[in-house]
Design a protein around this motif. Structure first.
Motif, PDB file in Angstrom:
ATOM      1  N   TYR A 171       7.613   6.458 -35.947  1.00 52.99           N
ATOM      2  CA  TYR A 171       8.359   5.781 -37.004  1.00 52.99           C
ATOM      3  C   TYR A 171       9.844   6.118 -36.988  1.00 52.99           C
ATOM      4  O   TYR A 171      10.686   5.228 -37.114  1.00 52.99           O
ATOM      5  N   LYS A 172      10.182   7.378 -36.811  1.00 51.57           N
ATOM      6  CA  LYS A 172      11.585   7.778 -36.884  1.00 51.57           C
ATOM      7  C   LYS A 172      12.422   7.086 -35.810  1.00 51.57           C
ATOM      8  O   LYS A 172      13.483   6.517 -36.103  1.00 51.57           O
ATOM      9  N   SER A 173      11.944   7.103 -34.583  1.00 48.45           N
ATOM     10  CA  SER A 173      12.713   6.456 -33.507  1.00 48.45           C
ATOM     11  C   SER A 173      12.773   4.949 -33.709  1.00 48.45           C
ATOM     12  O   SER A 173      13.814   4.321 -33.453  1.00 48.45           O
ATOM     13  N   ASN A 174      11.691   4.349 -34.190  1.00 48.45           N
ATOM     14  CA  ASN A 174      11.687   2.902 -34.440  1.00 48.45           C
ATOM     15  C   ASN A 174      12.667   2.537 -35.550  1.00 48.45           C
ATOM     16  O   ASN A 174      13.378   1.527 -35.459  1.00 48.45           O
ATOM     17  N   MET A 175      12.713   3.351 -36.602  1.00 51.17           N
ATOM     18  CA  MET A 175      13.613   3.062 -37.716  1.00 51.17           C
ATOM     19  C   MET A 175      15.062   3.252 -37.307  1.00 51.17           C
ATOM     20  O   MET A 175      15.929   2.439 -37.666  1.00 51.17           O
ATOM     21  N   GLU A 176      15.340   4.288 -36.549  1.00 50.79           N
ATOM     22  CA  GLU A 176      16.713   4.514 -36.097  1.00 50.79           C
ATOM     23  C   GLU A 176      17.190   3.388 -35.187  1.00 50.79           C
ATOM     24  O   GLU A 176      18.346   2.948 -35.289  1.00 50.79           O
ATOM     25  N   LYS A 177      16.308   2.898 -34.336  1.00 58.19           N
ATOM     26  CA  LYS A 177      16.688   1.758 -33.483  1.00 58.19           C
ATOM     27  C   LYS A 177      16.910   0.506 -34.318  1.00 58.19           C
ATOM     28  O   LYS A 177      17.859  -0.256 -34.079  1.00 58.19           O
ATOM     29  N   LEU A 178      16.047   0.290 -35.309  1.00 52.81           N
ATOM     30  CA  LEU A 178      16.191  -0.878 -36.177  1.00 52.81           C
ATOM     31  C   LEU A 178      17.532  -0.842 -36.904  1.00 52.81           C
ATOM     32  O   LEU A 178      18.226  -1.861 -36.997  1.00 52.81           O
ATOM     33  N   ILE A 179      17.910   0.312 -37.405  1.00 54.94           N
ATOM     34  CA  ILE A 179      19.194   0.439 -38.102  1.00 54.94           C
ATOM     35  C   ILE A 179      20.343   0.075 -37.173  1.00 54.94           C
ATOM     36  O   ILE A 179      21.255  -0.683 -37.548  1.00 54.94           O
ATOM     37  N   GLY A 180      20.307   0.591 -35.951  1.00 59.44           N
ATOM     38  CA  GLY A 180      21.356   0.272 -34.992  1.00 59.44           C
ATOM     39  C   GLY A 180      21.415  -1.196 -34.653  1.00 59.44           C
ATOM     40  O   GLY A 180      22.502  -1.790 -34.564  1.00 59.44           O
ATOM     41  N   ASP A 181      20.242  -1.814 -34.497  1.00 57.63           N
ATOM     42  CA  ASP A 181      20.204  -3.243 -34.157  1.00 57.63           C
ATOM     43  C   ASP A 181      20.734  -4.099 -35.301  1.00 57.63           C
ATOM     44  O   ASP A 181      21.488  -5.061 -35.076  1.00 57.63           O
ATOM     45  N   ILE A 182      20.348  -3.771 -36.530  1.00 56.84           N
ATOM     46  CA  ILE A 182      20.835  -4.532 -37.685  1.00 56.84           C
ATOM     47  C   ILE A 182      22.357  -4.451 -37.760  1.00 56.84           C
ATOM     48  O   ILE A 182      23.042  -5.465 -37.944  1.00 56.84           O
ATOM     49  N   ARG A 183      22.884  -3.260 -37.624  1.00 55.18           N
ATOM     50  CA  ARG A 183      24.338  -3.079 -37.713  1.00 55.18           C
ATOM     51  C   ARG A 183      25.062  -3.839 -36.597  1.00 55.18           C
ATOM     52  O   ARG A 183      26.121  -4.435 -36.829  1.00 55.18           O
ATOM     53  N   ASP A 185      23.923  -6.573 -34.907  1.00 60.73           N
ATOM     54  CA  ASP A 185      23.769  -8.017 -35.037  1.00 60.73           C
ATOM     55  C   ASP A 185      24.454  -8.592 -36.263  1.00 60.73           C
ATOM     56  O   ASP A 185      24.749  -9.791 -36.309  1.00 60.73           O
ATOM     57  N   LEU A 186      24.728  -7.738 -37.245  1.00 61.33           N
ATOM     58  CA  LEU A 186      25.496  -8.191 -38.411  1.00 61.33           C
ATOM     59  C   LEU A 186      26.970  -7.805 -38.281  1.00 61.33           C
ATOM     60  O   LEU A 186      27.750  -8.002 -39.216  1.00 61.33           O
ATOM     61  N   ASN A 187      27.302  -7.258 -37.123  1.00 57.52           N
ATOM     62  CA  ASN A 187      28.700  -6.898 -36.821  1.00 57.52           C
ATOM     63  C   ASN A 187      29.284  -5.977 -37.881  1.00 57.52           C
ATOM     64  O   ASN A 187      30.406  -6.164 -38.356  1.00 57.52           O
ATOM     65  N   ASN A 188      28.484  -4.981 -38.274  1.00 58.70           N
ATOM     66  CA  ASN A 188      28.897  -4.043 -39.312  1.00 58.70           C
ATOM     67  C   ASN A 188      28.373  -2.655 -38.933  1.00 58.70           C
ATOM     68  O   ASN A 188      27.299  -2.238 -39.381  1.00 58.70           O
ATOM     69  N   PRO A 189      29.100  -1.923 -38.102  1.00 56.80           N
ATOM     70  CA  PRO A 189      28.598  -0.647 -37.568  1.00 56.80           C
ATOM     71  C   PRO A 189      28.376   0.443 -38.597  1.00 56.80           C
ATOM     72  O   PRO A 189      27.674   1.418 -38.316  1.00 56.80           O
ATOM     73  N   SER A 190      28.948   0.307 -39.778  1.00 57.75           N
ATOM     74  CA  SER A 190      28.755   1.326 -40.809  1.00 57.75           C
ATOM     75  C   SER A 190      28.002   0.786 -42.019  1.00 57.75           C
ATOM     76  O   SER A 190      28.065   1.366 -43.113  1.00 57.75           O
ATOM     77  N   LEU A 191      27.289  -0.307 -41.842  1.00 58.91           N
ATOM     78  CA  LEU A 191      26.552  -0.919 -42.949  1.00 58.91           C
ATOM     79  C   LEU A 191      25.633   0.110 -43.613  1.00 58.91           C
ATOM     80  O   LEU A 191      24.862   0.809 -42.947  1.00 58.91           O
ATOM     81  N   LEU A 192      25.710   0.191 -44.929  1.00 60.41           N
ATOM     82  CA  LEU A 192      24.883   1.118 -45.693  1.00 60.41           C
ATOM     83  C   LEU A 192      23.421   0.682 -45.645  1.00 60.41           C
ATOM     84  O   LEU A 192      23.093  -0.475 -45.919  1.00 60.41           O
ATOM     85  N   ILE A 193      22.550   1.626 -45.300  1.00 57.84           N
ATOM     86  CA  ILE A 193      21.106   1.409 -45.332  1.00 57.84           C
ATOM     87  C   ILE A 193      20.529   2.374 -46.346  1.00 57.84           C
ATOM     88  O   ILE A 193      20.728   3.590 -46.248  1.00 57.84           O
ATOM     89  N   ILE A 194      19.830   1.848 -47.344  1.00 64.07           N
ATOM     90  CA  ILE A 194      19.158   2.707 -48.326  1.00 64.07           C
ATOM     91  C   ILE A 194      17.657   2.484 -48.162  1.00 64.07           C
ATOM     92  O   ILE A 194      17.140   1.415 -48.474  1.00 64.07           O
ATOM     93  N   GLN A 195      16.983   3.494 -47.636  1.00 70.84           N
ATOM     94  CA  GLN A 195      15.549   3.378 -47.422  1.00 70.84           C
ATOM     95  C   GLN A 195      14.795   4.152 -48.490  1.00 70.84           C
ATOM     96  O   GLN A 195      15.336   5.068 -49.115  1.00 70.84           O
TER      97      GLN A 195
END
Length: 258
Positions: A171-183, A185-195
């Motif tokens: 889960y941890k590696s999958n979530m970290e990759k997901l966060i990077g991909d979202i940022r 693809d949304l062109n926002n490298p520091s986008l806040l993620i609240i999980q």
């Protein structure tokens, strides 16, 4: 001045004083993603919703939602009714979160909520290139097409990853990759993620997933803990009252990050 002209002027004045949701666009946009507890099961019993919404979370003309048809309208629970279409949706944290941040910071403008959560989905179903991921990015992109800024992604997911040990341990590696991909693809490298750290799960590896969620240390990733919040009799989904409490935690995390 003729009567038709008077009516035209009156119509314009009323529009300026009381713009419809179609004339109002959100300034602060939040993506709601994950599975059933984000989509909302508060008040749902035997596939029926009791229609109760906490007073603090009632509709507000300055809180909008993006529909499945990509149209903005006043946010009304259940927010995910036209997104999580294979399940009966009730109260989730979204509307309560928006109400909380606006009450705690009156300077906030019109808030836009973008529902994307779908029940019974493992994190693998949210990986880059999957239908759920593509829909989330597409909806997020559409939300800012006419202006506004994505302030955060609110993520509550993981209950389905507690069944199989391999899923929980990955889960941890999958979530970290997901966060990077979202940022990316949304062109926002520091986008806040609240999980949200899980309050429950479908299997016996809840603590493994929780440890993964609480252990993520990527920049600008916050975690609020749902453990201890009251669950429905299914021992899986948050009650309506718990969703309200969770929304306050999410609101505090967002406001503290500004």
């Amino acid at each position: 001045m003729t009567i038709p002209i008077l009516f035209s002027l009156l119509s314009i004045l009323l529009t300026l004083l009381h713009p419809s949701s179609g004339d109002t666009l959100p300034e602060d946009i939040f993506i709601l993603a994950g599975q059933s507890n984000m989509a909302g099961r508060g008040g749902v019993t035997a596939r029926k919703w009791d229609r109760y919404v906490p007073p603090q979370c009632r509709p507000n003309p300055s809180i909008l939602r993006l529909s499945a048809q990509l149209a903005w309208s006043e946010a009304v629970d259940p927010l995910h009714a036209d997104i999580d279409v294979n399940h009966v949706c009730g109260v989730g944290p979204g509307t309560c979160f928006a109400s909380a941040i606006k009450s705690k910071d009156p300077k906030l403008g019109v808030v836009g909520l973008v529902p994307c959560a779908v029940g019974r989905t493992k994190i693998a179903k949210w990986a880059r290139g999957t239908p759920l991921y593509n829909q989330m990015v597409s909806r997020a992109t559409a939300a800012i097409k006419s202006g506004g800024t994505i302030r955060a992604v609110l993520w509550y997911q993981g209950e389905s990853d507690t069944v199989v040990r391999a899923d929980a341990e990955a889960y941890k590696s999958n979530m970290e990759k997901l966060i990077g991909d979202i940022r990316t693809d949304l062109n926002n490298p520091s986008l806040l993620i609240i999980q949200v750290a899980l309050a429950s799960g479908e299997g016996k590896f809840v603590d493994t997933v929780r440890s993964a969620q609480l252990g993520i240390t990527l920049p600008n990733v916050k975690c609020v803990d749902a453990k201890g919040l009251d669950l429905k009799t299914d021992h899986l989904h948050l009650t309506t009252t718990s969703q309200h409490h969770l929304a306050s935690l999410l609101a505090d995390a967002f406001l503290a990050s500004r």
